[in-house]
Every structure is written in C-alpha cells, then in structure tokens.
Design an enzyme around this catalytic site. Structure first.
Site, PDB file in Angstrom:
ATOM      1  N   ALA A  91      -9.526   5.823   3.671  1.00 53.06           N
ATOM      2  CA  ALA A  91      -9.392   6.989   4.537  1.00 53.06           C
ATOM      3  C   ALA A  91     -10.654   7.841   4.608  1.00 53.06           C
ATOM      4  CB  ALA A  91      -8.227   7.884   4.120  1.00 53.06           C
ATOM      5  N   GLY A  92     -10.949   8.269   5.819  1.00 53.17           N
ATOM      6  CA  GLY A  92     -12.040   9.198   6.058  1.00 53.17           C
ATOM      7  C   GLY A  92     -13.328   8.553   6.546  1.00 53.17           C
ATOM      8  N   GLY A 103      -8.022   9.629   9.264  1.00 52.74           N
ATOM      9  CA  GLY A 103      -8.331   9.768  10.682  1.00 52.74           C
ATOM     10  C   GLY A 103      -9.378  10.807  11.032  1.00 52.74           C
ATOM     11  N   ALA A 129      -9.326   1.935   9.304  1.00 51.05           N
ATOM     12  CA  ALA A 129      -8.677   1.517  10.544  1.00 51.05           C
ATOM     13  C   ALA A 129      -9.254   2.287  11.722  1.00 51.05           C
ATOM     14  CB  ALA A 129      -7.172   1.730  10.461  1.00 51.05           C
ATOM     15  N   THR A 130      -8.976   3.607  11.732  1.00 54.57           N
ATOM     16  CA  THR A 130      -9.336   4.431  12.889  1.00 54.57           C
ATOM     17  C   THR A 130     -10.802   4.310  13.285  1.00 54.57           C
ATOM     18  OG1 THR A 130      -7.726   6.001  12.039  1.00 54.57           O
ATOM     19  CG2 THR A 130      -9.152   6.781  13.794  1.00 54.57           C
ATOM     20  N   LYS A 147       0.878  -1.166   0.000  1.00 56.76           N
ATOM     21  CA  LYS A 147       0.000   0.000   0.000  1.00 56.76           C
ATOM     22  C   LYS A 147       0.915   1.215   0.000  1.00 56.76           C
ATOM     23  CE  LYS A 147      -3.000   2.941   2.637  1.00 56.76           C
ATOM     24  NZ  LYS A 147      -3.782   3.220   3.848  1.00 56.76           N
TER      25      LYS A 147
END
Lengths: 252, 66
Positions: A183-184, A157, A205-206, A96
């Site tokens: 992301a986001g 994040g 993830a977050t 990645k």
C-alpha cells in the site's frame, strides 16, 4: 530459481505481488499482469452478483497463484468468516488479512487485526497481514504465527510512497518472516526504495491499474523491484556529509 | 418459505437446500462459497443442508480487488 522469494516454504521467482483492483477491464488487467511478471495476485471476495468477476479464469489462464484478501472487513469476526469462505471457494489456505478501522483512512485496526490473525493461524491458514508501519505490531503479528508481515508505506490508494522509511527498516531488522511493503506505492522509485530498505517483496495495485498506461507502469514496477533488490544485496555506500573524490589526487 | 439470499428476500420451496439456492442463482460449479447464518457450509454439504425459514444465505465469489 535465482534469489527466490520464499513465503511459508513456497518459492516465487517474482518479488512483485499484484492486486487486481482498479483496472478498467480484464483486458487491461491481463496486459498489466503479464508485464509485471507477478506470480501471486490478490482478489477480493464479494457476493456472486457483484461486478468484477471473471478474474479467476484470467489468473488461472496466466498461471498466476491467487491470494484472496479480506478487503472491506471491519472486525475480526467478519475477516475470519471471509477468509474461510475464500478458502472454500478458491481452495487455498493463504489469505491476505485486511481489517480496516474506517473508510476514510483504510488504516488497519491493530487490535482486531491481531485477534483475526491469531484465529486464522490456529485454523491452519497461511496469514499475510496488511499492517501499519509499526515495528511493535509487526512483531506481534509474527509472534502469533503470521507467515509474512505487510506494512503500509502510506494509506491504500494514496500513492504517497513510503512516509516512514525508518519504521520499515526497523520492521525489517527484527523480522524473522518476509516483509512485504503493501500500500501507498505511487511510482517505480517507491518500489525500488522498499526493496532497498530490505523488504522481501512489494504488493501494489492502484499505482499500476490506475496509471495512464497500466502495462508500461507494471513493467516499470517490475524493474524498480528488481533494481531495489539488487542494490540491497550489493550493499550501498554509506552516506557522508562532505564530498569524497573518486579520482586520485592530482600529481601537480 | 422465505430466506434472505445475498441480502435479497427470496421465496424458496419448503426444505430447499443450499444446493437448490445455488441453482436458483445460476452459480458456477467452482469458485463460490456459501455462508448460512454466518457459518461456512462446506461444498460437500451443500446438497444435504436445508435452508431454514428466515435464514441469511451469502454466496460469495472472487472479484477484482486488493
């Protein structure tokens, strides 16, 4: 496998790619990964003495494929070296690719990103680049040989969701490789929307690891991705301005 | 002789190899990679690659992230 995700000829039953960053500890991470149903999960490369180790053993035990990232890299040269070290350490040529411009936004640096992608593809890597939600840049990355493109919904994040859904649709409409929303994502409806827009998968993830109940949120994300995928395949009704009765007109 | 290992100055035996540095760090047998002055040293070459005086050695592994 019914409706698998296919990247570079490799099939995955789950369309949810997970990250491992942000979890309070490995036990919490393990529960979240299991609940997510993921088959592919990212790790970062850091100095041996850093904290956050032990994740490789966990992924191996759970039978989840490892996807090393180049998180933290600020230029093409640094990202290429990190990818090569990851290949050596983890015995995978998948990466990645992340090349960010600054710490405040963590937005990809498009010029360095394309440069790094080109060099890694030439070096035999299967490159999955984290990119801006820019249809032109996505096309450039595909042209240099990337195996997927991974546009952001919003900065890493932030949990702001998908700020420019039309750009994601434009990327999907012209892509010949899988589009993975990266992301986001903040909550399950964001993941469902990504899939409804035509993305092939979601990477997050977050939103899970920092949720109050990570395992429960992981289950929600899994369901969101599956619901969004089904809705995309089912073909939604067109949006219309005026009401349209679903019952027949009254006879009296 | 001296070399920088993961950003820290270390005293190494003259002619120390990459493998010796890994021993010094107590590195596990799998899941690590080494860069010597910005170039990857393949696993097969660890035992035969000397660390030059003043070299920068980076030893990386996978951690939670992304």
């Amino acid at each position: 496998m019914d409706d698998p995700l296919v990247i570079a000829g490799r099939e995955f039953g789950s369309r949810l790619v997970m990250g491992t960053g942000g979890a309070a500890n490995l036990a919490v991470l393990e529960k979240a990964l299991v609940a997510s149903g993921t088959e592919l999960t990212t790790v970062a490369m850091r100095r041996l003495d850093s904290s956050g180790g032990g994740v490789l053993d966990l992924l191996r035990r759970l039978g989840i494929d490892v996807l090393p990232n180049t998180a933290g890299c600020r230029g093409a040269a640094e990202a290429v070296l990190t990818a090569r070290l990851a290949r050596e350490a983890l015995e995978t040529n998948w990466v990645k690719l992340e090349v960010v411009a600054d710490e405040q936004t963590l937005l990809p640096d498009p010029i360095e990103l394309v440069e790094a992608a080109e060099r890694l593809v030439d070096d035999g890597f299967v490159v999955l680049p984290y990119t801006n939600d820019d249809p032109v840049l996505a096309r450039r990355l595909e042209d240099v040989g990337c195996a997927a493109v991974m546009p952001l919904g919003s900065p890493i994040g932030t949990g702001l969701g998908i700020r420019n859904p039309h750009n994601i649709e434009l990327i999907v409409a012209r892509a010949g490789v899988p589009v993975i929303l990266d992301a986001g994502i903040g909550t399950a409806s964001d993941a469902a929307l990504a899939m409804e827009l035509g993305c092939s998968a979601v990477l997050l993830a977050t939103a899970v690891t920092r949720a109050q109940d990570p395992a429960r949120m992981a289950a929600a994300m899994r369901a969101g991705v599956e619901a969004g995928r089904l809705a995309r395949l089912a073909g939604r009704i067109p949006q219309r301005f005026w009401a349209h009765a679903s019952s027949p007109a009254p006879d009296v | 002789m001296k070399a920088r290992v993961n950003g820290q100055e270390r005293e190494l035996a003259d002619g120390a190899t990459v493998a010796a540095v890994l021993d010094l760090l107590g590195a596990p047998a799998a899941g690590v990679a080494v860069a010597l002055d910005g170039e990857v040293v393949p696993r097969a070459a660890w035992a035969s690659t000397p660390v030059p005086e003043g070299a920068a050695v980076e030893v990386l592994t996978a951690v939670q992230g992304g």
